[in-house]
Design an enzyme around this catalytic site. Structure first.
Site, PDB file in Angstrom:
ATOM      1  N   TYR A 100      -0.960  -1.145  10.204  1.00 26.11           N
ATOM      2  CA  TYR A 100      -1.194  -1.414   8.775  1.00 26.11           C
ATOM      3  C   TYR A 100      -0.021  -0.860   7.961  1.00 26.11           C
ATOM      4  CZ  TYR A 100      -3.459  -1.498   4.194  1.00 26.11           C
ATOM      5  OH  TYR A 100      -3.752  -1.725   2.866  1.00 26.11           O
ATOM      6  N   SER A 112       0.842  -1.202   0.000  1.00 24.80           N
ATOM      7  CA  SER A 112       0.000   0.000   0.000  1.00 24.80           C
ATOM      8  C   SER A 112       0.874   1.247   0.000  1.00 24.80           C
ATOM      9  CB  SER A 112      -0.873  -0.026   1.257  1.00 24.80           C
ATOM     10  OG  SER A 112      -1.321   1.275   1.585  1.00 24.80           O
TER      11      SER A 112
HETATM   12  N1  LIG Z   1      -8.917  -1.410  -0.740  1.00 26.84           N
HETATM   13  C1  LIG Z   1      -7.942  -0.482  -0.772  1.00 26.84           C
HETATM   14  O1  LIG Z   1      -8.206   0.732  -0.854  1.00 26.84           O
HETATM   15  C2  LIG Z   1      -6.505  -0.903  -0.722  1.00 26.84           C
HETATM   16  C3  LIG Z   1      -5.507   0.074  -0.836  1.00 26.84           C
HETATM   17  C4  LIG Z   1      -4.178  -0.316  -0.783  1.00 26.84           C
HETATM   18  C5  LIG Z   1      -3.853  -1.645  -0.617  1.00 26.84           C
HETATM   19  N2  LIG Z   1      -4.841  -2.579  -0.487  1.00 26.84           N
HETATM   20  C6  LIG Z   1      -4.465  -3.964  -0.278  1.00 26.84           C
HETATM   21  O2  LIG Z   1      -5.072  -4.775  -1.261  1.00 26.84           O
HETATM   22  C7  LIG Z   1      -5.249  -6.090  -0.730  1.00 26.84           C
HETATM   23  C8  LIG Z   1      -6.656  -6.550  -0.988  1.00 26.84           C
HETATM   24  O3  LIG Z   1      -7.569  -5.684  -0.370  1.00 26.84           O
HETATM   25  P1  LIG Z   1      -9.109  -5.609  -0.790  1.00 26.84           P
HETATM   26  O4  LIG Z   1      -9.398  -4.177  -0.977  1.00 26.84           O
HETATM   27  O5  LIG Z   1      -9.402  -6.574  -1.870  1.00 26.84           O
HETATM   28  O6  LIG Z   1      -9.782  -6.071   0.583  1.00 26.84           O
HETATM   29  P2  LIG Z   1     -10.988  -7.064   0.824  1.00 26.84           P
HETATM   30  O7  LIG Z   1     -11.399  -6.857   2.236  1.00 26.84           O
HETATM   31  O8  LIG Z   1     -12.006  -6.943  -0.261  1.00 26.84           O
HETATM   32  O9  LIG Z   1     -10.313  -8.488   0.690  1.00 26.84           O
HETATM   33  C9  LIG Z   1      -9.387  -8.966   1.637  1.00 26.84           C
HETATM   34  C10 LIG Z   1      -9.636 -10.451   1.811  1.00 26.84           C
HETATM   35  O10 LIG Z   1      -8.671 -10.954   2.734  1.00 26.84           O
HETATM   36  C11 LIG Z   1      -9.322 -11.903   3.557  1.00 26.84           C
HETATM   37  N3  LIG Z   1      -8.633 -12.050   4.826  1.00 26.84           N
HETATM   38  C12 LIG Z   1      -8.473 -11.099   5.790  1.00 26.84           C
HETATM   39  N4  LIG Z   1      -7.853 -11.635   6.851  1.00 26.84           N
HETATM   40  C13 LIG Z   1      -7.612 -12.932   6.551  1.00 26.84           C
HETATM   41  C14 LIG Z   1      -7.025 -14.010   7.259  1.00 26.84           C
HETATM   42  N5  LIG Z   1      -6.586 -13.871   8.523  1.00 26.84           N
HETATM   43  N6  LIG Z   1      -6.921 -15.210   6.652  1.00 26.84           N
HETATM   44  C15 LIG Z   1      -7.386 -15.380   5.390  1.00 26.84           C
HETATM   45  N7  LIG Z   1      -7.982 -14.404   4.674  1.00 26.84           N
HETATM   46  C16 LIG Z   1      -8.093 -13.192   5.257  1.00 26.84           C
HETATM   47  C17 LIG Z   1     -10.723 -11.327   3.761  1.00 26.84           C
HETATM   48  O11 LIG Z   1     -11.651 -12.335   4.170  1.00 26.84           O
HETATM   49  C18 LIG Z   1     -11.023 -10.756   2.386  1.00 26.84           C
HETATM   50  O12 LIG Z   1     -11.707 -11.674   1.550  1.00 26.84           O
HETATM   51  C19 LIG Z   1      -4.874  -6.002   0.743  1.00 26.84           C
HETATM   52  O13 LIG Z   1      -3.563  -6.466   0.920  1.00 26.84           O
HETATM   53  C20 LIG Z   1      -4.956  -4.516   1.037  1.00 26.84           C
HETATM   54  O14 LIG Z   1      -4.130  -4.143   2.106  1.00 26.84           O
HETATM   55  C21 LIG Z   1      -6.162  -2.247  -0.555  1.00 26.84           C
END
Ligand SMILES: NC(=O)c1ccc[n+]([C@@H]2O[C@H](COP(=O)([O-])OP(=O)(O)OC[C@H]3O[C@@H](n4cnc5c(N)ncnc54)[C@H](O)[C@@H]3O)[C@@H](O)[C@H]2O)c1
Length: 269
Positions: free
Chosen positions: A181, A158
């Protein structure tokens, strides 16, 4: 020299995507499926995996699901044994995408620094940094035995692993930007660099630095965020597809230890 189509072809390749039933996980899965790969979606939520599979992938023989809580070391070890069983010992691509993102209800999370909890901090690092370490270690054992196709680990980080937060964005919302985070995502970026020479020349390791994705945030937040980012909008899930295709496939055959910034220019200014 091979063509672009040949370099990005993932037929016969196997990929494991953590957080596979989440938003970015699904975009990554769709990308890899379009390129011909077999995909194993790992998530802690059996229900969301089941619903996604039923709704989207029920006609595909190339999509498999695996329930695993990445906070649990033994569960990770068991899951990687299941990966080997499902794929017949094959693994070409690992996408460390799942993340502990907390909620505004979580103790010591979306609160000022003085009130952030060390226990929640450790829980976050366990899922966002320790789990990718162990998964990568176990995946490497399978990947280094592959003699076909791309072998690639992709970490999803991120912008907050690179730059500090701008707390004015969150004023008047229940959103926040906890230290854990940010530290976990910075750690993942450095783990990428550390691992790259250690798993070379068999496997490449790269990192995607994502900016914020638009997903129903309050209008006040969106206005401020969009005004700060050069491309004047938040990311969409579609924005990640090109980076996944590039880093997963032999299109990026000579790229390792790098970060690809998908942030609309947030960290360029
Ligand atoms: N959404 C944003 O704005 C954003 C920005 C920067 C980075 N990211 C990164 O992108 C990646 C995906 O994020 P997203 O937006 O798709 O989020 P999301 O919440 O849609 O998906 C994350 C998934 O991870 C799973 N998860 C969480 N903890 C877990 C665990 N202990 N064991 C197994 N599964 C687990 C959740 O059940 C979920 O399905 C992450 O690494 C996040 O940090 C997201």
């Amino acid at each position: 020299m091979r063509t672009i189509a040949q370099l990005q072809d993932l037929q016969e390749c196997w990929a494991l995507i953590t957080g596979g039933s989440g938003h970015v996980g699904k975009a990554a899965a769709d990308t890899l499926l379009e390129l011909g790969a077999n995909v194993i979606l790992l998530d802690r939520s059996k229900k969301s995996l089941h619903e996604l599979h039923q709704k989207t992938y029920s006609n595909s023989t190339k999509v498999h699901t695996l329930v695993c809580d990445l906070a649990d070391k033994q569960a990770i070890i068991g899951a990687m044994e299941s990966v080997a069983t499902i794929s017949g010992g094959k693994l070409n691509i690992l996408i460390n995408n799942a993340a502990f993102v907390g909620t505004d209800q979580l103790t010591g999370w979306c609160v000022p620094f003085e009130k952030q909890s060390i226990d929640t901090f450790n829980d976050c690092l366990n899922v966002n940094l320790s789990a990718p370490f162990l998964l990568s270690q176990l995946a490497y054992e399978l990947m280094k035995k592959q003699h076909y196709g791309s072998r690639s680990i992709i970490n999803i980080s991120s912008i907050y692993g690179v730059v500090g937060p701008q707390m004015d964005l969150y004023e008047g919302t229940d959103m926040g930007n906890p230290a854990a985070y940010a530290a976990s995502k910075a750690g993942l970026m450095q783990l990428t660099r550390w691992m790259a020479p250690s798993v070379a020349p068999h496997v490449r390791v790269n990192n995607i630095v994502l900016g914020g994705i638009e997903r129903g945030q309050p209008e006040s937040f969106l206005e401020k965020y969009n005004a700060k980012v050069p491309l004047a909008r938040m990311a969409t899930e579609e924005d990640i597809k090109g980076a996944i295709a590039y880093l997963s496939s032999e299109l990026s055959n000579y790229v390792t230890g790098q970060s690809l910034f998908l942030d609309g220019g947030w960290t360029a200014v």
